[in-house]
Design a protein around this motif. Structure first.
Motif, PDB file in Angstrom:
ATOM      1  N   THR A 186      45.321  24.422  63.898  1.00  0.00           N
ATOM      2  CA  THR A 186      44.504  23.829  62.855  1.00  0.00           C
ATOM      3  C   THR A 186      43.735  24.964  62.184  1.00  0.00           C
ATOM      4  O   THR A 186      43.847  26.124  62.586  1.00  0.00           O
ATOM      5  CB  THR A 186      43.549  22.773  63.425  1.00  0.00           C
ATOM      6  N   THR A 187      42.976  24.644  61.153  1.00  0.00           N
ATOM      7  CA  THR A 187      42.234  25.667  60.425  1.00  0.00           C
ATOM      8  C   THR A 187      40.758  25.289  60.328  1.00  0.00           C
ATOM      9  O   THR A 187      40.367  24.161  60.616  1.00  0.00           O
ATOM     10  CB  THR A 187      42.789  25.870  59.004  1.00  0.00           C
ATOM     11  N   THR A 188      39.968  26.260  59.892  1.00  0.00           N
ATOM     12  CA  THR A 188      38.540  26.037  59.735  1.00  0.00           C
ATOM     13  C   THR A 188      38.216  25.623  58.300  1.00  0.00           C
ATOM     14  O   THR A 188      38.970  25.914  57.364  1.00  0.00           O
ATOM     15  CB  THR A 188      37.758  27.315  60.066  1.00  0.00           C
ATOM     16  N   GLY A 189      37.084  24.949  58.171  1.00  0.00           N
ATOM     17  CA  GLY A 189      36.594  24.610  56.843  1.00  0.00           C
ATOM     18  C   GLY A 189      35.596  25.633  56.350  1.00  0.00           C
ATOM     19  O   GLY A 189      35.529  25.944  55.165  1.00  0.00           O
ATOM     20  N   SER A 204      38.233  22.139  60.389  1.00  0.00           N
ATOM     21  CA  SER A 204      38.503  21.186  59.304  1.00  0.00           C
ATOM     22  C   SER A 204      38.339  19.756  59.792  1.00  0.00           C
ATOM     23  O   SER A 204      38.728  19.414  60.921  1.00  0.00           O
ATOM     24  CB  SER A 204      39.922  21.385  58.768  1.00  0.00           C
ATOM     25  N   HIS A 207      41.136  17.573  61.475  1.00  0.00           N
ATOM     26  CA  HIS A 207      41.689  17.940  62.780  1.00  0.00           C
ATOM     27  C   HIS A 207      41.377  16.860  63.803  1.00  0.00           C
ATOM     28  O   HIS A 207      40.258  16.335  63.855  1.00  0.00           O
ATOM     29  CB  HIS A 207      41.102  19.270  63.243  1.00  0.00           C
TER      30      HIS A 207
END
Length: 370
Positions: A186-189, A204, A207
């Motif tokens: 997953t990725t960060t916001g 994010s 997620h």
């Protein structure tokens, strides 16, 4: 005349600036500025300062008595918003509803499972985004159990430009595999919020907490008791690993009950695994666990046999075309056997493709019928 020259040079400058901007857009990127923000408090205090955002995370932290870790330890937190927990609980409770089971909440789900999943997001040491900017990223480790995660700085796509979006961190659950195809990411916001004792990167909102494991782990039914362990005995195989009985992928690892080890042979043809129990017992189930990589090596055709002299065999179960959807996947196969056998043998006749076979574990099991 001077006014005409000024106007000419002004228009020329605008044209050059426009051309430079257009060329940069054609390169398909822009360089966003990562603002390092600071918070005058520890990680736990920061979460408390955002009511309505991290309430669920705090509830889990408090239940698992991790407050001190978030206050005193040097950590990097991949902070989960309420939405991440809500998505996970909704998925779980939709399944429970289909089975006429009551809803679960963060206060009631299995604490051990919650603990190990949450610990994946709390990383040992302080990692700002720049420290993850290497091509291969970095291996990260959970603060409590040392579970291997992975972090990498990436640029996202924006307005049709590949790598033209903001810089974010891709955080991955490695599933204890060295191969990225087995990872869940997953990725960060937002990134790089600095507190007195750690770094906070915000995951994010879309997620799902637990990566892809939340529902499966909280609905997991353990296999029946393993007769290899409860009774004991001796294991043998028709063919040993080419490195010998003490190789890192020797046959003994198919009997050790550890999914992170495995038995591997090449040019298989067919192979059998046999276990002689110290005393006869009636197995009514058996398990096979897939290994860490290369699904094409998974067995898909096999038969299970029982014997009391190691010579005359009775077929107890036969399977064809069985597939393992995941790495380290333990599958339980139940059989209608009531005869006590001293020998059990698994004959593997085909793998998914190719000629190399591997498996993490095999066991025969006894489930008490009520």
């Amino acid at each position: 005349m001077n006014n005409v020259k000024k106007a000419y040079f002004f228009i020329l400058a605008l044209g050059i600036m426009s051309l430079m901007w257009a060329c940069k857009q054609e390169d398909g990127y822009y360089d966003p500025i990562i603002a390092d923000k600071g918070y005058d408090g520890d990680v736990y205090d920061y979460l408390k300062s955002k009511p309505g955002v991290y309430d669920s995370l705090l509830k889990a932290v408090d239940r698992l008595q991790l407050e001190r870790t978030l206050r005193d330890s040097d950590i990097t937190l991949f902070a989960l918003s309420n939405a991440s927990f809500q998505l996970a609980l909704t998925n779980l409770n939709n399944l429970r509803k289909l089975n006429d089971r009551p809803s679960e909440y963060l206060s009631s789900v299995d604490g051990n499972q919650l603990d190990t999943m949450l610990s994946q997001y709390i990383i040992r040491g302080k990692y700002i985004s720049d420290s993850l900017a290497t091509q291969d990223g970095l291996r990260l480790y959970g603060v409590k159990y040392g579970y291997p995660m992975h972090g990498r700085l990436i640029k996202t796509t924006s307005s049709g430009y590949v790598n033209g979006g903001p810089t974010v961190i891709q955080i991955s659950d490695t599933k204890r595999s060295q191969f990225e195809r087995n990872w869940v990411s997953t990725t960060t916001g937002s990134i790089n919020l600095k507190t007195k004792n750690g770094i906070v990167h915000v995951v994010s909102a879309d997620h799902v907490f637990g990566f892809d494991d939340f529902v499966s782990r909280l609905t997991y039914v353990p296999p029946p008791p393993n007769l290899f362990k409860t009774i004991g005995g001796k294991d043998t195989v028709s063919r040993e690993n080419s490195g010998g009985p003490n190789a890192v992928e020797a046959s003994k690892y198919a009997f050790d009950g550890n999914p992170e080890t495995k038995y591997l042979i090449g040019d298989m043809g067919s192979v059998w695994l046999r276990f002689e129990l110290n005393e006869a017992a009636a197995a009514n189930a058996y398990t096979i666990t897939s290994a860490n990589d290369f699904s094409e090596r998974d067995p898909i055709d096999w038969s299970l046999k029982g014997s009391n002299d190691g010579t005359n065999w009775t077929i107890l179960d036969s399977r064809a075309g069985e597939l393992f959807d995941q790495r380290f996947q333990l599958r339980v196969f139940r059989i209608s056997n009531k005869v006590a056998y001293k020998f059990y043998q698994l004959d593997i006749t085909r793998v998914r493709s190719g000629g190399t076979m591997q498996m993490a574990d095999w066991s025969v099991n006894r489930e008490e019928v009520k």
